[in-house]
Design a protein around this motif. Structure first.
Motif, PDB file in Angstrom:
ATOM      1  N   ALA A  36       0.828  -1.209   0.000  1.00 12.85           N
ATOM      2  CA  ALA A  36       0.000   0.000   0.000  1.00 12.85           C
ATOM      3  C   ALA A  36       0.864   1.263   0.000  1.00 12.85           C
ATOM      4  O   ALA A  36       0.467   2.291  -0.557  1.00 12.85           O
ATOM      5  CB  ALA A  36      -0.927  -0.002   1.210  1.00 12.85           C
ATOM      6  N   ALA A  37       2.039   1.189   0.604  1.00 10.74           N
ATOM      7  CA  ALA A  37       2.911   2.361   0.729  1.00 10.74           C
ATOM      8  C   ALA A  37       3.747   2.638  -0.516  1.00 10.74           C
ATOM      9  O   ALA A  37       4.384   3.689  -0.604  1.00 10.74           O
ATOM     10  CB  ALA A  37       3.833   2.180   1.937  1.00 10.74           C
ATOM     11  N   LEU A  38       3.746   1.744  -1.487  1.00  8.44           N
ATOM     12  CA  LEU A  38       4.522   1.975  -2.706  1.00  8.44           C
ATOM     13  C   LEU A  38       4.073   3.241  -3.425  1.00  8.44           C
ATOM     14  O   LEU A  38       4.892   3.950  -4.017  1.00  8.44           O
ATOM     15  CB  LEU A  38       4.436   0.769  -3.646  1.00  8.44           C
ATOM     16  N   ALA A  39       2.802   3.552  -3.346  1.00 11.47           N
ATOM     17  CA  ALA A  39       2.272   4.750  -4.008  1.00 11.47           C
ATOM     18  C   ALA A  39       2.888   6.024  -3.445  1.00 11.47           C
ATOM     19  O   ALA A  39       3.002   7.024  -4.154  1.00 11.47           O
ATOM     20  CB  ALA A  39       0.755   4.798  -3.871  1.00 11.47           C
ATOM     21  N   GLU A  40       3.325   5.985  -2.175  1.00 13.96           N
ATOM     22  CA  GLU A  40       3.966   7.160  -1.579  1.00 13.96           C
ATOM     23  C   GLU A  40       5.282   7.500  -2.275  1.00 13.96           C
ATOM     24  O   GLU A  40       5.756   8.629  -2.190  1.00 13.96           O
ATOM     25  CB  GLU A  40       4.198   6.947  -0.088  1.00 13.96           C
ATOM     26  N   LEU A  41       5.883   6.515  -2.943  1.00 14.88           N
ATOM     27  CA  LEU A  41       7.117   6.736  -3.706  1.00 14.88           C
ATOM     28  C   LEU A  41       6.815   6.917  -5.193  1.00 14.88           C
ATOM     29  O   LEU A  41       7.728   6.891  -6.020  1.00 14.88           O
ATOM     30  CB  LEU A  41       8.073   5.546  -3.523  1.00 14.88           C
ATOM     31  N   ASP A  42       5.546   7.052  -5.522  1.00 14.98           N
ATOM     32  CA  ASP A  42       5.091   7.154  -6.913  1.00 14.98           C
ATOM     33  C   ASP A  42       5.397   5.896  -7.720  1.00 14.98           C
ATOM     34  O   ASP A  42       5.554   5.952  -8.943  1.00 14.98           O
ATOM     35  CB  ASP A  42       5.650   8.388  -7.622  1.00 14.98           C
ATOM     36  N   ILE A  43       5.495   4.759  -7.031  1.00 10.45           N
ATOM     37  CA  ILE A  43       5.623   3.473  -7.712  1.00 10.45           C
ATOM     38  C   ILE A  43       4.203   2.964  -7.931  1.00 10.45           C
ATOM     39  O   ILE A  43       3.445   2.780  -6.984  1.00 10.45           O
ATOM     40  CB  ILE A  43       6.443   2.467  -6.883  1.00 10.45           C
ATOM     41  N   ASP A  44       3.844   2.782  -9.193  1.00 10.32           N
ATOM     42  CA  ASP A  44       2.499   2.340  -9.545  1.00 10.32           C
ATOM     43  C   ASP A  44       2.450   0.817  -9.521  1.00 10.32           C
ATOM     44  O   ASP A  44       2.893   0.151 -10.456  1.00 10.32           O
ATOM     45  CB  ASP A  44       2.121   2.888 -10.933  1.00 10.32           C
ATOM     46  N   CYS A  45       1.910   0.292  -8.435  1.00 10.38           N
ATOM     47  CA  CYS A  45       1.767  -1.155  -8.254  1.00 10.38           C
ATOM     48  C   CYS A  45       0.276  -1.470  -8.248  1.00 10.38           C
ATOM     49  O   CYS A  45      -0.478  -0.896  -7.463  1.00 10.38           O
ATOM     50  CB  CYS A  45       2.414  -1.583  -6.939  1.00 10.38           C
ATOM     51  N   GLN A  46      -0.134  -2.371  -9.126  1.00  9.03           N
ATOM     52  CA  GLN A  46      -1.547  -2.702  -9.237  1.00  9.03           C
ATOM     53  C   GLN A  46      -1.768  -4.197  -9.142  1.00  9.03           C
ATOM     54  O   GLN A  46      -0.926  -4.985  -9.574  1.00  9.03           O
ATOM     55  CB  GLN A  46      -2.102  -2.179 -10.558  1.00  9.03           C
ATOM     56  N   PHE A  47      -2.916  -4.555  -8.572  1.00 14.02           N
ATOM     57  CA  PHE A  47      -3.308  -5.956  -8.509  1.00 14.02           C
ATOM     58  C   PHE A  47      -3.992  -6.310  -9.811  1.00 14.02           C
ATOM     59  O   PHE A  47      -4.890  -5.611 -10.268  1.00 14.02           O
ATOM     60  CB  PHE A  47      -4.254  -6.205  -7.331  1.00 14.02           C
ATOM     61  N   GLN A  48      -3.541  -7.386 -10.427  1.00  9.87           N
ATOM     62  CA  GLN A  48      -4.105  -7.833 -11.699  1.00  9.87           C
ATOM     63  C   GLN A  48      -4.842  -9.148 -11.464  1.00  9.87           C
ATOM     64  O   GLN A  48      -4.229 -10.149 -11.089  1.00  9.87           O
ATOM     65  CB  GLN A  48      -2.994  -8.011 -12.730  1.00  9.87           C
ATOM     66  N   GLN A  49      -6.140  -9.107 -11.681  1.00 18.56           N
ATOM     67  CA  GLN A  49      -6.969 -10.299 -11.515  1.00 18.56           C
ATOM     68  C   GLN A  49      -6.614 -11.326 -12.582  1.00 18.56           C
ATOM     69  O   GLN A  49      -6.463 -10.969 -13.760  1.00 18.56           O
ATOM     70  CB  GLN A  49      -8.447  -9.902 -11.647  1.00 18.56           C
ATOM     71  N   ASP A  50      -6.448 -12.583 -12.194  1.00 19.06           N
ATOM     72  CA  ASP A  50      -6.186 -13.629 -13.176  1.00 19.06           C
ATOM     73  C   ASP A  50      -7.451 -13.883 -13.999  1.00 19.06           C
ATOM     74  O   ASP A  50      -8.565 -13.838 -13.477  1.00 19.06           O
ATOM     75  CB  ASP A  50      -5.750 -14.929 -12.485  1.00 19.06           C
ATOM     76  N   ASP A  51      -7.288 -14.150 -15.286  1.00 16.56           N
ATOM     77  CA  ASP A  51      -8.421 -14.394 -16.170  1.00 16.56           C
ATOM     78  C   ASP A  51      -9.261 -15.568 -15.678  1.00 16.56           C
ATOM     79  O   ASP A  51      -8.722 -16.628 -15.334  1.00 16.56           O
ATOM     80  CB  ASP A  51      -7.937 -14.692 -17.597  1.00 16.56           C
ATOM     81  N   GLY A  52     -10.555 -15.354 -15.630  1.00 16.27           N
ATOM     82  CA  GLY A  52     -11.471 -16.422 -15.251  1.00 16.27           C
ATOM     83  C   GLY A  52     -11.514 -16.717 -13.767  1.00 16.27           C
ATOM     84  O   GLY A  52     -12.230 -17.617 -13.339  1.00 16.27           O
ATOM     85  N   GLU A  53     -10.765 -15.989 -12.965  1.00 10.42           N
ATOM     86  CA  GLU A  53     -10.739 -16.228 -11.518  1.00 10.42           C
ATOM     87  C   GLU A  53     -11.651 -15.244 -10.808  1.00 10.42           C
ATOM     88  O   GLU A  53     -11.951 -14.171 -11.305  1.00 10.42           O
ATOM     89  CB  GLU A  53      -9.312 -16.099 -10.979  1.00 10.42           C
ATOM     90  N   ARG A  54     -12.072 -15.625  -9.614  1.00  7.62           N
ATOM     91  CA  ARG A  54     -12.923 -14.763  -8.813  1.00  7.62           C
ATOM     92  C   ARG A  54     -12.190 -14.354  -7.548  1.00  7.62           C
ATOM     93  O   ARG A  54     -11.182 -14.930  -7.187  1.00  7.62           O
ATOM     94  CB  ARG A  54     -14.209 -15.500  -8.438  1.00  7.62           C
ATOM     95  N   HIS A  55     -12.726 -13.357  -6.901  1.00 10.54           N
ATOM     96  CA  HIS A  55     -12.225 -12.862  -5.624  1.00 10.54           C
ATOM     97  C   HIS A  55     -10.812 -12.301  -5.780  1.00 10.54           C
ATOM     98  O   HIS A  55     -10.572 -11.511  -6.657  1.00 10.54           O
ATOM     99  CB  HIS A  55     -12.321 -13.935  -4.543  1.00 10.54           C
ATOM    100  N   ASN A  56      -9.880 -12.749  -4.962  1.00 12.82           N
ATOM    101  CA  ASN A  56      -8.534 -12.168  -4.961  1.00 12.82           C
ATOM    102  C   ASN A  56      -7.498 -13.078  -5.611  1.00 12.82           C
ATOM    103  O   ASN A  56      -6.355 -13.105  -5.197  1.00 12.82           O
ATOM    104  CB  ASN A  56      -8.107 -11.823  -3.534  1.00 12.82           C
ATOM    105  N   ALA A  57      -7.887 -13.814  -6.630  1.00  6.47           N
ATOM    106  CA  ALA A  57      -6.945 -14.661  -7.346  1.00  6.47           C
ATOM    107  C   ALA A  57      -6.257 -13.818  -8.410  1.00  6.47           C
ATOM    108  O   ALA A  57      -6.884 -13.348  -9.344  1.00  6.47           O
ATOM    109  CB  ALA A  57      -7.648 -15.860  -7.972  1.00  6.47           C
ATOM    110  N   GLY A  58      -4.971 -13.593  -8.229  1.00  4.70           N
ATOM    111  CA  GLY A  58      -4.226 -12.794  -9.179  1.00  4.70           C
ATOM    112  C   GLY A  58      -2.845 -12.488  -8.655  1.00  4.70           C
ATOM    113  O   GLY A  58      -2.336 -13.201  -7.785  1.00  4.70           O
ATOM    114  N   HIS A  59      -2.265 -11.417  -9.160  1.00 11.53           N
ATOM    115  CA  HIS A  59      -0.902 -11.076  -8.772  1.00 11.53           C
ATOM    116  C   HIS A  59      -0.689  -9.574  -8.918  1.00 11.53           C
ATOM    117  O   HIS A  59      -1.474  -8.882  -9.575  1.00 11.53           O
ATOM    118  CB  HIS A  59       0.095 -11.854  -9.627  1.00 11.53           C
TER     119      HIS A  59
END
Length: 98
Positions: A47-70
């Motif tokens: 969550a704190a990466l944004a404070e350094l202007d590092i754009d980190c995003q969660f990418q949902q895996d195709d066909g997965e539900r909930h928090n399955a991704g990276h």
């Protein structure tokens, strides 16, 4: 060697971003395994990466539900990711990571 909390926090963020960008650890459990940090610390660091202007995003895996991704780093902002890679040994030593 005495290291400030500011430096350790900064290095922890850089190391987590590097782990994600290099695909070495792209999930909270993988970050925990790679660093030994507790789940809450891993989540807070992401969550704190944004404070350094590092754009980190969660990418949902195709066909997965909930928090399955990276996580992916979309942009390093003002941080030179090549410097981070070149200084990994120093960063890990300061943090006490394997």
């Amino acid at each position: 060697m005495d290291v400030s909390k500011t430096r350790t926090s900064f290095y922890r963020r850089l190391y987590v971003a590097w782990l994600i960008d290099s695909a070495s650890a792209t999930s909270v459990p993988a970050l925990m395994a790679a660093t030994g940090m507790p789940r809450r610390t891993a989540q807070d660091t992401l969550a704190a990466l944004a404070e350094l202007d590092i754009d980190c995003q969660f990418q949902q895996d195709d066909g997965e539900r909930h928090n399955a991704g990276h996580y992916v780093i979309r942009d390093w902002g003002a941080i030179d990711k090549h410097w981070v890679g070149a200084h990994l040994a120093q960063i890990k030593a300061v943090l006490g990571y394997p």
